[in-house]
Design a protein around this motif. Structure first.
Motif, short mmCIF file in Angstrom:
data_model
loop_
_atom_site.label_atom_id
_atom_site.label_comp_id
_atom_site.label_asym_id
_atom_site.label_seq_id
_atom_site.Cartn_x
_atom_site.Cartn_y
_atom_site.Cartn_z
N PRO A 10 59.58 25.32 13.93
CA PRO A 10 59.32 24.39 12.82
C PRO A 10 60.29 23.20 12.91
N LEU A 11 59.95 22.15 12.20
CA LEU A 11 60.72 20.90 12.30
C LEU A 11 62.21 21.08 12.02
N CYS A 12 62.55 21.94 11.06
CA CYS A 12 63.98 22.14 10.73
C CYS A 12 64.76 22.61 11.96
N MET A 13 64.17 23.49 12.75
CA MET A 13 64.87 24.07 13.90
C MET A 13 64.82 23.15 15.12
N GLY A 30 69.20 22.41 6.64
CA GLY A 30 68.32 22.02 5.55
C GLY A 30 66.89 21.91 6.04
N CYS A 31 66.01 21.46 5.14
CA CYS A 31 64.58 21.31 5.46
C CYS A 31 64.26 19.82 5.55
N PRO A 32 63.80 19.35 6.71
CA PRO A 32 63.51 17.92 6.87
C PRO A 32 62.55 17.37 5.82
N TYR A 33 61.60 18.19 5.39
CA TYR A 33 60.63 17.72 4.39
C TYR A 33 61.33 17.44 3.07
N ARG A 34 62.40 18.17 2.82
CA ARG A 34 63.16 17.99 1.58
C ARG A 34 64.32 17.01 1.77
N SER A 80 65.26 32.12 4.64
CA SER A 80 63.89 31.77 4.27
C SER A 80 63.79 30.27 3.97
N CYS A 81 62.56 29.77 3.90
CA CYS A 81 62.36 28.36 3.55
C CYS A 81 62.99 28.04 2.20
N GLN A 82 62.80 28.93 1.25
CA GLN A 82 63.34 28.70 -0.08
C GLN A 82 64.84 28.46 -0.05
N LYS A 83 65.53 29.28 0.72
CA LYS A 83 66.97 29.16 0.83
C LYS A 83 67.35 27.86 1.55
N ILE A 84 66.61 27.53 2.59
CA ILE A 84 66.90 26.33 3.37
C ILE A 84 66.62 25.06 2.54
N ILE A 85 65.54 25.11 1.79
CA ILE A 85 65.16 23.95 0.97
C ILE A 85 66.19 23.72 -0.13
N SER A 86 66.79 24.79 -0.63
CA SER A 86 67.75 24.60 -1.72
C SER A 86 69.17 24.33 -1.22
N GLY A 140 50.24 30.38 4.24
CA GLY A 140 51.25 29.35 4.00
C GLY A 140 52.55 29.69 4.70
N ILE A 141 53.35 28.68 4.96
CA ILE A 141 54.65 28.90 5.63
C ILE A 141 55.72 29.15 4.57
N ASN A 142 56.41 30.27 4.71
CA ASN A 142 57.50 30.57 3.77
C ASN A 142 58.80 30.94 4.47
N HIS A 143 58.75 30.99 5.82
CA HIS A 143 59.94 31.38 6.58
C HIS A 143 59.86 30.75 7.98
N PRO A 144 60.94 30.16 8.46
CA PRO A 144 60.90 29.56 9.80
C PRO A 144 60.55 30.57 10.89
N ASN A 145 60.97 31.80 10.74
CA ASN A 145 60.63 32.80 11.75
C ASN A 145 59.16 33.20 11.67
N HIS A 161 56.15 19.52 -2.62
CA HIS A 161 55.55 20.73 -2.06
C HIS A 161 55.94 20.81 -0.58
N TYR A 162 57.21 21.11 -0.33
CA TYR A 162 57.75 21.03 1.04
C TYR A 162 57.14 22.08 1.97
N GLN A 163 56.96 23.28 1.45
CA GLN A 163 56.38 24.33 2.30
C GLN A 163 54.91 24.04 2.60
N LEU A 164 54.21 23.43 1.65
CA LEU A 164 52.83 23.05 1.92
C LEU A 164 52.78 21.95 2.98
N ALA A 165 53.75 21.04 2.93
CA ALA A 165 53.83 19.98 3.94
C ALA A 165 54.04 20.60 5.31
N CYS A 166 54.91 21.61 5.38
CA CYS A 166 55.19 22.29 6.65
C CYS A 166 53.96 23.08 7.11
N THR A 167 53.27 23.69 6.18
CA THR A 167 52.05 24.44 6.51
C THR A 167 51.01 23.50 7.11
FE1 SF4 Z 1 61.80 24.83 8.07
FE2 SF4 Z 1 60.59 26.06 6.03
FE3 SF4 Z 1 61.24 23.46 5.87
FE4 SF4 Z 1 59.27 24.30 7.45
S1 SF4 Z 1 59.33 24.43 5.17
S2 SF4 Z 1 60.84 22.81 7.99
S3 SF4 Z 1 60.07 26.24 8.20
S4 SF4 Z 1 62.65 25.18 6.01
#
Ligand code: SF4
Length: 189
Positions: free
Chosen positions: A20-23, A116-120, A100-106, A172-177, A152-158
């Motif tokens: 995913p983009l974050c990684m 962090g999460c690029p979308y956020r 998880s995405c939630q943790k990374i987004i916050s 839906g995407i909820n975890h980078p793994n 809606h960052y996870q929806l953007a990633c999805t």
């Molecule tokens: Fe990474 Fe999750 Fe953000 Fe996607 S939504 S870039 S997997 S933290």
């Protein structure tokens, strides 16, 4: 080969096809700066562990980059411990779980941090450029930017996952793994 194992030499190619983009962003920054701050080492290191990178390979991976900047002696002294720690080989021997995405987004990355999460956490221009680099453009890119504007960052990633893989991802995407595993499933099918 076991799908749950990631070998050192495959990391860059896997990043292109399945991270995913974050990684992707953290790998780029690590390759560029030969360094990542603590938050990045945690987020990216645990992701790699979750994606099947074994401890010995993880040490070799981080050492190869960090030693270009600080030398391998200082790496072994100052950083190897925390990598073994992430794998539950030091300290309280907890086998730490990837974020998880939630943790990374916050998360609240500061200047010079790349976790962090690029979308956020990216500004609009940087996010557009990063998505372009993944081959995302046109109408889909605008749809993704719309999701981001509505937080809606996870929806953007999805949506990014769906358009780059040509499949729908109903869960839906909820975890980078999870992103990584789903991607490998599609590409290996
Ligand atoms: Fe990474 Fe999750 Fe953000 Fe996607 S939504 S870039 S997997 S933290």
């Amino acid at each position: 080969k076991d799908a749950a194992e990631m070998s050192l030499k495959d990391i860059d190619q896997l990043a292109k096809s399945s991270f995913p983009l974050c990684m992707r962003h953290m790998l780029d920054k690590l390759r560029e700066n030969h360094h990542l701050k603590h938050g990045g080492r945690m987020q990216f290191g645990l992701f790699l562990k979750g994606a099947g990178l074994k401890l010995e390979d993880a040490l070799a991976f981080w050492r190869a980059e960090f030693s270009q900047k600080i030398g391998s002696e200082r790496f072994d002294k100052e950083y190897a411990y925390s990598i073994r720690h992430n794998y539950g080989k030091e300290g309280k021997r907890i086998d730490y779980t990837p974020y998880s995405c939630q943790k990374i987004i916050s998360a609240t990355p500061s200047v010079g941090d790349h976790h962090g999460c690029p979308y956020r956490h990216f500004g609009e221009e940087n996010l557009r450029a990063a998505l372009n680099k993944m081959g995302v453009g046109g109408h889909t890119l605008e749809e993704i930017m719309d999701k981001v504007k509505n937080r809606h960052y996870q929806l953007a990633c999805t949506l990014t996952f769906e358009t780059t893989h040509g499949v729908s991802c109903d869960s839906g995407i909820n975890h980078p793994n999870q992103y990584f595993t789903e991607s490998q499933k599609v590409l290996r099918a």
